[in-house]
Motif scaffolding. Sequence first.
Motif, PDB file in Angstrom:
ATOM      1  N   TRP A 155       0.819  -1.223   0.000  1.00  0.00           N
ATOM      2  CA  TRP A 155       0.000   0.000   0.000  1.00  0.00           C
ATOM      3  C   TRP A 155       0.844   1.261   0.000  1.00  0.00           C
ATOM      4  O   TRP A 155       0.303   2.377  -0.038  1.00  0.00           O
ATOM      5  N   ASP A 195      -7.620  -7.254   7.401  1.00  0.00           N
ATOM      6  CA  ASP A 195      -7.643  -5.868   7.880  1.00  0.00           C
ATOM      7  C   ASP A 195      -7.705  -4.848   6.745  1.00  0.00           C
ATOM      8  O   ASP A 195      -7.879  -3.652   7.005  1.00  0.00           O
ATOM      9  N   ASP A 196      -7.482  -5.299   5.516  1.00  0.00           N
ATOM     10  CA  ASP A 196      -7.438  -4.369   4.378  1.00  0.00           C
ATOM     11  C   ASP A 196      -8.686  -4.457   3.509  1.00  0.00           C
ATOM     12  O   ASP A 196      -8.693  -3.945   2.379  1.00  0.00           O
ATOM     13  N   MET A 197      -9.734  -5.102   4.008  1.00  0.00           N
ATOM     14  CA  MET A 197     -10.906  -5.314   3.158  1.00  0.00           C
ATOM     15  C   MET A 197     -11.620  -4.010   2.805  1.00  0.00           C
ATOM     16  O   MET A 197     -12.472  -3.983   1.919  1.00  0.00           O
ATOM     17  N   ASP A 198     -11.233  -2.911   3.495  1.00  0.00           N
ATOM     18  CA  ASP A 198     -11.808  -1.615   3.099  1.00  0.00           C
ATOM     19  C   ASP A 198     -11.323  -1.184   1.707  1.00  0.00           C
ATOM     20  O   ASP A 198     -11.874  -0.265   1.109  1.00  0.00           O
ATOM     21  N   GLN A 199     -10.281  -1.855   1.193  1.00  0.00           N
ATOM     22  CA  GLN A 199      -9.794  -1.552  -0.164  1.00  0.00           C
ATOM     23  C   GLN A 199     -10.608  -2.293  -1.234  1.00  0.00           C
ATOM     24  O   GLN A 199     -10.467  -2.037  -2.431  1.00  0.00           O
ATOM     25  N   ALA A 200     -11.456  -3.245  -0.783  1.00  0.00           N
ATOM     26  CA  ALA A 200     -12.098  -4.150  -1.731  1.00  0.00           C
ATOM     27  C   ALA A 200     -13.029  -3.415  -2.689  1.00  0.00           C
ATOM     28  O   ALA A 200     -13.026  -3.689  -3.896  1.00  0.00           O
ATOM     29  N   ALA A 201     -13.822  -2.474  -2.157  1.00  0.00           N
ATOM     30  CA  ALA A 201     -14.821  -1.816  -3.016  1.00  0.00           C
ATOM     31  C   ALA A 201     -14.135  -1.081  -4.163  1.00  0.00           C
ATOM     32  O   ALA A 201     -14.564  -1.169  -5.323  1.00  0.00           O
ATOM     33  N   ASP A 202     -13.040  -0.384  -3.851  1.00  0.00           N
ATOM     34  CA  ASP A 202     -12.321   0.352  -4.894  1.00  0.00           C
ATOM     35  C   ASP A 202     -11.757  -0.612  -5.951  1.00  0.00           C
ATOM     36  O   ASP A 202     -11.868  -0.366  -7.149  1.00  0.00           O
ATOM     37  N   GLN A 216     -10.655 -12.543   0.360  1.00  0.00           N
ATOM     38  CA  GLN A 216     -10.057 -12.265   1.664  1.00  0.00           C
ATOM     39  C   GLN A 216      -9.037 -13.339   1.988  1.00  0.00           C
ATOM     40  O   GLN A 216      -9.329 -14.532   1.901  1.00  0.00           O
TER      41      GLN A 216
END
Length: 379
Positions: A24, A56-63, A73
């Motif tokens: 990242w 912990d990085d699944m907030d990047q998934a939508a983008d 995951q």
Amino acid sequence: MTTAALIVAAGRGLRAGGGVPKQWRSLAGARVIDHTLRAFEATPQVAHIVVVLHPDDMDQAADLRARGYLVAQGAPERSGSVRAGLEALVSLRPRYVLIHDAARPCVSPALIGAVIDALQTNAAAAPALPLSDALWSGTDGQVTGTRDRSNIFRAQTPQGFDFTSIHAAHSTHMAEAADDVEVARAAGIPVAIVPGEADNLKITQAEDFERAARILKGRQMSVRLGNGFDVHRFGPGDHVMLCGVAVPHERGLQGHSDADVGMHAVTDAIYGALAQGDIGRHFPPSDPQWKGAASEIFLRHAIELAESSGWKISNIDCTLICERPKIGPHAEAMQAALSAIMGLSPGTVSVKATTSERLGFTGREEGIAALATATLVAS
Ligand code: MG
């Protein structure tokens, strides 16, 4: 025969510094993972890309999904992450899968293509480099022996497999593995070695970022083009100056300077590439100090301006348009003269000529025209 790419981005590696996992971190104008994804996007044979993220990085998934990637995951260990990525691809039934570490952002589409090519005749294929350094064993800061480095390779990714075979292999291989080649071999799948690329480094330590940035910036090399056009009319004289060479002729060319129409076109092409106007802007004809001046003053100025603004000349192409004098016998001398003034190798400077089939002002031998193109690259 679709090929999918599985990008493993679930690592927590903080050794490279920066406070966030290395995939990242930003590098040469984008995040590490974005460079990696671009390389696979730029490989036409790759139809699907799945990115495996740390929980912990699944907030990047939508983008990532919005950009057309599949997202899975991952798991605490690498092999669990690869399994998750393979599961996400099952419904797409790809023929081949390339498994790649996100932390290798300098991978080239050429290398990705080479692995895919090797899969046409091999069950599995992966890039590797032979060792060039000697190999030692050591204990407590002391060399304790040397090792034979023949038949030893540095493994890289992407590692390519028949999808069904590696999916089955990962489903039964529950032990931790260094990479997917180890999993494949444990399942009896032979793996062919494809020549790797020295630039395909895995970012691990802080200094790897600098090297990766140099490699990626080199590929983003800027290029600028400029064109130049000039005309001078014939007048009294016994020679014409063309591209720095005095060519005997029964007339001369008229102009404020030495009227070297070819060199003026080349100079204007360089100014044009720099968006710096033309000769008239830098050397006004109204200024008497340039009367009869040797045109190489103008060309040298354009070169210095290019260099001081961070550009170097990649190549020059100049075309002289006239019926006479004949240019061919002098073209080589002109090439040598221009390249010497510009500090370039003659092979990067082209001087050629054409007539205008006796049409127009050049055809009527009222004057000579010249046009030129200059390519500049960031130095
Ligand atoms: Mg001129």
